[in-house]
Design a protein around this motif. Structure first.
Motif, short mmCIF file in Angstrom:
data_model
loop_
_atom_site.label_atom_id
_atom_site.label_comp_id
_atom_site.label_asym_id
_atom_site.label_seq_id
_atom_site.Cartn_x
_atom_site.Cartn_y
_atom_site.Cartn_z
N SER A 190 0.87 -1.17 0.00
CA SER A 190 0.00 0.00 0.00
C SER A 190 0.91 1.22 0.00
O SER A 190 1.29 1.69 -1.05
CB SER A 190 -0.96 -0.03 1.19
OG SER A 190 -0.26 -0.14 2.40
N SER A 191 1.32 1.71 1.18
CA SER A 191 2.27 2.82 1.16
C SER A 191 3.67 2.30 0.80
O SER A 191 4.41 2.97 0.09
CB SER A 191 2.30 3.55 2.50
OG SER A 191 2.71 2.70 3.54
N TRP A 192 4.03 1.11 1.28
CA TRP A 192 5.27 0.46 0.84
C TRP A 192 4.89 -0.49 -0.28
O TRP A 192 4.05 -1.36 -0.11
CB TRP A 192 5.92 -0.33 1.99
CG TRP A 192 6.62 0.55 2.96
CD1 TRP A 192 6.09 1.09 4.09
CD2 TRP A 192 7.96 1.01 2.88
NE1 TRP A 192 7.02 1.86 4.72
CE2 TRP A 192 8.19 1.83 4.01
CE3 TRP A 192 9.01 0.82 1.98
CZ2 TRP A 192 9.41 2.45 4.25
CZ3 TRP A 192 10.21 1.43 2.24
CH2 TRP A 192 10.40 2.24 3.36
N ARG A 193 5.49 -0.32 -1.44
CA ARG A 193 5.16 -1.14 -2.60
C ARG A 193 6.35 -2.02 -2.98
O ARG A 193 7.50 -1.59 -2.85
CB ARG A 193 4.77 -0.25 -3.77
CG ARG A 193 3.54 0.53 -3.38
CD ARG A 193 3.10 1.47 -4.40
NE ARG A 193 1.99 2.22 -3.80
CZ ARG A 193 1.29 3.09 -4.44
NH1 ARG A 193 1.56 3.35 -5.68
NH2 ARG A 193 0.32 3.72 -3.83
N ASN A 204 8.84 3.34 -1.00
CA ASN A 204 7.74 4.08 -0.40
C ASN A 204 7.75 5.48 -0.99
O ASN A 204 8.63 6.27 -0.68
CB ASN A 204 7.89 4.13 1.12
CG ASN A 204 6.70 4.79 1.80
OD1 ASN A 204 6.09 5.70 1.26
ND2 ASN A 204 6.40 4.33 2.99
N PHE A 252 6.01 7.95 -0.32
CA PHE A 252 5.80 8.98 0.69
C PHE A 252 7.08 9.25 1.48
O PHE A 252 7.31 10.35 1.96
CB PHE A 252 4.67 8.59 1.63
CG PHE A 252 3.39 8.33 0.90
CD1 PHE A 252 2.68 9.37 0.31
CD2 PHE A 252 2.91 7.05 0.75
CE1 PHE A 252 1.51 9.14 -0.39
CE2 PHE A 252 1.74 6.80 0.05
CZ PHE A 252 1.04 7.85 -0.52
N LYS A 253 7.91 8.25 1.65
CA LYS A 253 9.19 8.42 2.34
C LYS A 253 10.33 8.66 1.36
O LYS A 253 11.48 8.81 1.74
CB LYS A 253 9.49 7.20 3.21
CG LYS A 253 8.50 7.03 4.34
CD LYS A 253 8.99 6.01 5.33
CE LYS A 253 8.01 5.78 6.43
NZ LYS A 253 7.91 6.85 7.39
#
Length: 113
Positions: free
Chosen positions: A7-10, A35, A37-38
């Protein structure tokens, strides 16, 4: 064979096999994860036939989306033999020589419906 998720980590893994010497041998392993986002991404491309590994890790991006810090390594790890059957049983850890990153060729978990 390809597996992917997150999800956030793919993440995604692609295994390539060749039938030789009476069995199916893993000849190619590609793994991508990160990620957005990160702002971290990692890619491994391992040609088990030649032993060549291309590793790339990207940290931190500028406002235009260009990477500020990357780690790129190309090196060889020969003699790794994995059959389709043993792929479900073993995990291999390889440490990159320049930056000391860990590459894990892990067991593939098969989900059944």
């Amino acid at each position: 064979m390809m597996v992917y998720g997150g999800s956030s980590w793919r993440w995604g893994i692609i295994d390539k096999y060749r039938f030789q010497d009476g069995d199916f041998y893993l000849i190619g392993y590609t793994k991508d994860w990160g990620n957005p986002f990160k702002e971290i991404q990692e890619n491994v491309d391992f040609n088990l036939s030649t032993g060549k590994i291309i590793f790339k890790k990207v940290y931190d991006y500028d406002q235009e989306g260009k990477p500020r810090k990357t780690e790129n390594e190309t090196f060889f790890k020969k003699g790794v033999k994995i059959t389709l059957q043993s792929r479900q049983e073993i995990s291999i850890k390889i440490v990159t020589p320049k930056y000391g990153n860990n590459i894990h060729v892990k067991k593939v978990i098969q989900y059944r419906r």
